[in-house]
Design a protein around this motif. Structure first.
Motif, PDB file in Angstrom:
ATOM      1  N   TYR A  51       0.721  -1.215  -0.008  1.00 29.30           N
ATOM      2  CA  TYR A  51      -0.051  -0.101  -0.054  1.00 29.30           C
ATOM      3  C   TYR A  51       0.952   1.153   0.016  1.00 29.30           C
ATOM      4  O   TYR A  51       2.075   1.447   0.344  1.00 29.30           O
ATOM      5  N   LEU A  53       0.462   5.175   1.152  1.00 30.00           N
ATOM      6  CA  LEU A  53      -0.041   6.313   2.109  1.00 30.00           C
ATOM      7  C   LEU A  53       0.737   7.657   1.896  1.00 30.00           C
ATOM      8  O   LEU A  53       1.749   7.873   1.841  1.00 30.00           O
ATOM      9  N   ASN A  80      -3.379  10.680   5.544  1.00 30.09           N
ATOM     10  CA  ASN A  80      -3.992   9.701   4.305  1.00 30.09           C
ATOM     11  C   ASN A  80      -4.801  10.230   3.558  1.00 30.09           C
ATOM     12  O   ASN A  80      -5.997  10.429   3.291  1.00 30.09           O
ATOM     13  N   LYS A  84      -7.172   6.078   1.644  1.00 33.38           N
ATOM     14  CA  LYS A  84      -6.814   4.779   1.222  1.00 33.38           C
ATOM     15  C   LYS A  84      -7.403   3.997   2.435  1.00 33.38           C
ATOM     16  O   LYS A  84      -7.315   4.192   3.561  1.00 33.38           O
ATOM     17  N   LYS A  85      -8.314   2.847   1.966  1.00 38.19           N
ATOM     18  CA  LYS A  85      -8.788   1.999   3.052  1.00 38.19           C
ATOM     19  C   LYS A  85      -7.821   0.833   3.037  1.00 38.19           C
ATOM     20  O   LYS A  85      -7.695   0.074   2.229  1.00 38.19           O
ATOM     21  N   VAL A  86      -6.951   0.818   4.105  1.00 36.52           N
ATOM     22  CA  VAL A  86      -5.966  -0.296   4.163  1.00 36.52           C
ATOM     23  C   VAL A  86      -6.376  -1.203   5.305  1.00 36.52           C
ATOM     24  O   VAL A  86      -6.279  -0.718   6.495  1.00 36.52           O
ATOM     25  N   THR A 110      -8.266   6.063   8.074  1.00 35.33           N
ATOM     26  CA  THR A 110      -8.661   6.671   6.961  1.00 35.33           C
ATOM     27  C   THR A 110      -8.244   8.049   7.036  1.00 35.33           C
ATOM     28  O   THR A 110      -7.571   8.640   8.260  1.00 35.33           O
TER      29      THR A 110
END
Length: 121
Positions: A51, A53, A80, A84-86, A110
């Motif tokens: 991912y 960020l 963020n 992004k939804k991590v 988020t």
């Protein structure tokens, strides 16, 4: 693999930064499997996704020639930035029947906002 990128600006009181962080994928093993020990036993493993960020920060600072009050800074930060939804896989249960029921996930925050005022006396 990890990486970080950034732009930083500061001139005549105005300052800001735009930063980004990359975290590559990695393998998560259950409590029985240890790839560093020979014949540690078979078990489950799973791949955690990579991912990116990014954060943005802007602000302004004033300097004063006062004896008591030296400076004042105001800053707005967005963490963020791209919202992004991590969800990061942290650990997995050794029993495949417990897949996703006893596996542990960490959910990264988020988009969030910070407003800061600081002073130097």
């Amino acid at each position: 693999m990890t990486a970080a990128l950034g732009l930083v600006y500061g001139q005549r009181g105005l300052f800001g930064s735009l930063t980004a962080k990359y975290v590559g994928s990695w393998t998560v093993y259950d409590s029985i499997t240890n790839p560093d020990i020979a014949n540690a036993g078979s078990g489950r493993s799973a791949e955690s996704n990579a991912y990116w960020l990014s954060d943005l920060s802007v602000g302004y600072g004033w300097k004063f020639n006062e004896r008591f009050f030296r400076s004042l800074k105001v800053r707005m930060q967005v963490s963020n930035l791209l919202d992004k939804k991590v969800q990061v896989l942290d650990s997995i249960d050794s029993n495949p029947a417990n897949a996703y029921t006893k596996d542990a996930f960490n959910v990264l925050p988020t988009r969030n906002y910070f407003f800061t005022v600081s002073a130097e006396f």
